[in-house]
Write a protein that holds these residues in place. Structure first.
Motif, mmCIF file in Angstrom:
data_model
loop_
_atom_site.group_PDB
_atom_site.id
_atom_site.type_symbol
_atom_site.label_atom_id
_atom_site.label_comp_id
_atom_site.label_asym_id
_atom_site.label_seq_id
_atom_site.Cartn_x
_atom_site.Cartn_y
_atom_site.Cartn_z
ATOM 1 N N VAL B 225 -94.029 45.160 -52.326
ATOM 2 C CA VAL B 225 -94.062 46.598 -51.789
ATOM 3 C C VAL B 225 -92.698 47.152 -52.311
ATOM 4 N N GLY B 252 -92.182 59.413 -50.541
ATOM 5 C CA GLY B 252 -92.297 58.872 -49.222
ATOM 6 C C GLY B 252 -93.279 57.949 -48.684
ATOM 7 N N LYS B 254 -95.003 53.924 -49.856
ATOM 8 C CA LYS B 254 -94.585 52.927 -50.771
ATOM 9 C C LYS B 254 -95.918 52.418 -51.543
ATOM 10 N N TRP B 256 -97.858 49.247 -52.826
ATOM 11 C CA TRP B 256 -97.876 47.875 -52.522
ATOM 12 C C TRP B 256 -98.943 47.102 -53.420
ATOM 13 N N GLY B 278 -101.059 53.214 -53.446
ATOM 14 C CA GLY B 278 -99.998 53.653 -52.878
ATOM 15 C C GLY B 278 -100.110 55.222 -53.320
#
Lengths: 97, 410
Positions: B225, B252, B254, B256, B278
């Motif tokens: 991540v 803002g 993430k 992954w 993401g």
């Protein structure tokens, strides 16, 4: 940061993964101490089959015993070797250089 | 000596002799006795001599023992650096070359120097860091941090990686891109900077491997991540996806994903599947989020001296109506590469075909690359290759190139 639901879920997942990893630590130490001795013959075989996967196989004489330690743990990460595979190959390399 | 004492001695000796051998003169018996006595004395002398030599040699063995223990101490302290808890190791690679592009003048490519620093504590922790040091076109020195991560080994099947790491998606970036490993002087189209394959990530990763069944088959995995890539927007369009690893997260959310790999030694086969998901944002548009998705598949097959590798990767960025570039896009690349070490020689011809598809016609490329390598050693290569490039007529990506490179991995 935008606290969307998916972010929260993801963070929870990541924290869980880290917690899982951390929980493994004492077990990991125990596992290391109880690990079977590195096996030269197994190491030789694993070296022959694994160390040609990405680049041309490196001669055990390329590095000193101590240098092989760092390189082998580097390769453990790259190649996804298990700890035991790493120790076996390391023993083979250290005894063949 | 005074004559007085001499006379006294003589008298004493005569007296002693007379007392000792009273029948000395003219008798055989006393002579025999005398012989016997001499023999006895000789024996005693012999014994004494033996004792003395034994004592002496005993002393020598003590000296020897002292010498040996001193030597042992010395050997022990000489070995100390080998048995310390901490290992410090310097590895890396360096290369230099020449590129001759059609419609441009031939240029010596700068020497690029990538040292890798390794600091390891027992079998618990490995810090690895690789700066890439080179010069740019104007001669300015550039230093890029390719990766710098802390690897904490959690038992035999997992390691926690934290910091900046090479993208675990696919095989080229993490396993093949160093110049002493890559069999051609260039990256496959779409697998370089700003292409279809992500380059690096800043975040955390869990990776490792485990036996698959009772035999020698292995499964390896990496889940991560990270802050995720950003998109570069120009003239109302997404120019490219930047994935060098950002120390900020403008959207803002993430990103992954990971890769799962299978290694079948009996078939000399490696297979991998990768995916990530993401959000991303524009480099100048922090509040506008877009969907982001990557999928990939790779393989390597190495029967004897022949090697065949291939990889596919697709990176997709979603639409964002309020953005300066409302439309998203898809970057797709794949390559197939065959190489063969000739007989018992050090020559290795290589052939690679690759394709890159982007939202921009000038970015699309089809490429044949034909190369010949000379292996001075397993980590010292001379490479020469010719790229036949096909893209939008007039675009730089359409120009064929001749590349020569000398590379050393240490």
């Amino acid at each position: 940061m935008n606290w969307t639901q998916s972010t929260t879920t993801r963070l929870v997942l990541v924290c869980a993964a880290i917690a899982l990893g951390a929980a493994q630590l004492p077990a990991a130490a125990a596992q290391r101490d109880a690990a079977p001795k590195a096996d030269f013959v197994r190491g030789a075989k694993l070296w022959a089959s694994n160390c040609t996967r990405c680049h041309i196989v490196r001669d055990p004489k390329d590095l000193r015993d101590d240098q092989w330690i760092a390189s082998m743990y580097h390769m453990r990460l790259r190649a996804g070797l298990t700890g035991q595979d790493t120790r076996d190959i390391l023993r083979f390399l250290q005894e063949s250089n | 000596m005074t004559s007085q004492t001499l006379t006294l001695r003589r008298t004493v000796i005569s007296a002693v002799l007379a007392a000792a051998f009273p029948l000395a003169a003219g008798a055989a018996e006393p002579l025999e006795a005398l012989q016997a006595q001499i023999e006895a004395l000789q024996k005693q002398l012999e014994q004494l001599r033996n004792e003395v030599t034994q004592q002496r040699s005993g002393g020598a063995s003590q000296d020897l023992a002292a010498e040996v223990s001193k030597l042992k101490q010395e050997v022990k302290s000489a070995q100390e650096w080998k048995q310390a808890n901490t290992v410090i190791h310097l590895a890396g690679y360096a290369d230099a070359g020449y590129t001759d592009t059609k419609n441009a003048s031939g240029t010596f490519t700068p020497f690029s120097f990538n040292p890798i620093f390794h600091f390891q504590y027992k079998d618990l922790l490995l810090v690895e860091a690789e700066p890439s040091i080179s010069i740019d076109e104007t001669g300015e020195t550039t230093v890029d941090l390719e990766y710098a991560a802390l690897n904490l080994f959690l038992g035999d099947h997992a390691a926690l990686v934290a910091g900046k790491f090479q993208s675990p998606i696919g095989q080229f970036r993490q396993n093949l891109h160093p110049s002493w490993i890559n069999k051609l002087p260039s990256a496959p189209t779409g697998f370089g900077h700003g292409g279809a394959a992500p380059i690096a990530e800043v975040g955390i990763q869990l990776r490792g491997g485990a036996p698959l069944g009772a035999g020698e088959n292995r499964v390896n995995y990496a889940v991560y991540v990270g802050n995720g890539p950003e998109v570069e927007i120009e003239d109302g369009e997404i120019e490219m996806v930047e994935s060098e690893g950002f120390g900020r997260d403008r959207d803002g959310s993430k990103v992954w994903g990971g890769r799962i790999g299978f290694f079948v030694p009996s078939q000399r086969l490696d297979l991998g599947l990768s995916a990530a998901t993401g959000k991303v944002a524009g480099m100048m548009e922090s509040d506008i989020k877009r969907d982001y998705e990557v999928v990939g598949a790779d393989f390597a097959w190495r029967p004897a001296r022949f090697e065949l590798r291939g990889e596919y990767v697709r990176q997709k960025v979603g639409d964002a109506a309020v953005s300066a570039a409302p439309e998203g896009g898809e970057w797709k690349a794949w390559y197939l590469q065959a190489s063969h070490r000739l007989g018992n020689t050090n020559w290795e011809p290589v052939l690679r075909y690759g394709r890159l598809d982007t939202p921009h016609a000038s970015g699309n490329q089809k490429q044949w690359a034909l190369g010949l390598n000379y292996l001075f050693a397993s980590n010292v290569f001379a490479k020469a290759a010719y790229e036949f490039n096909d893209s939008l007529k007039g675009a730089a990506t359409d120009d064929d190139r001749l590349l020569v490179q000398l590379s050393y991995g240490f």
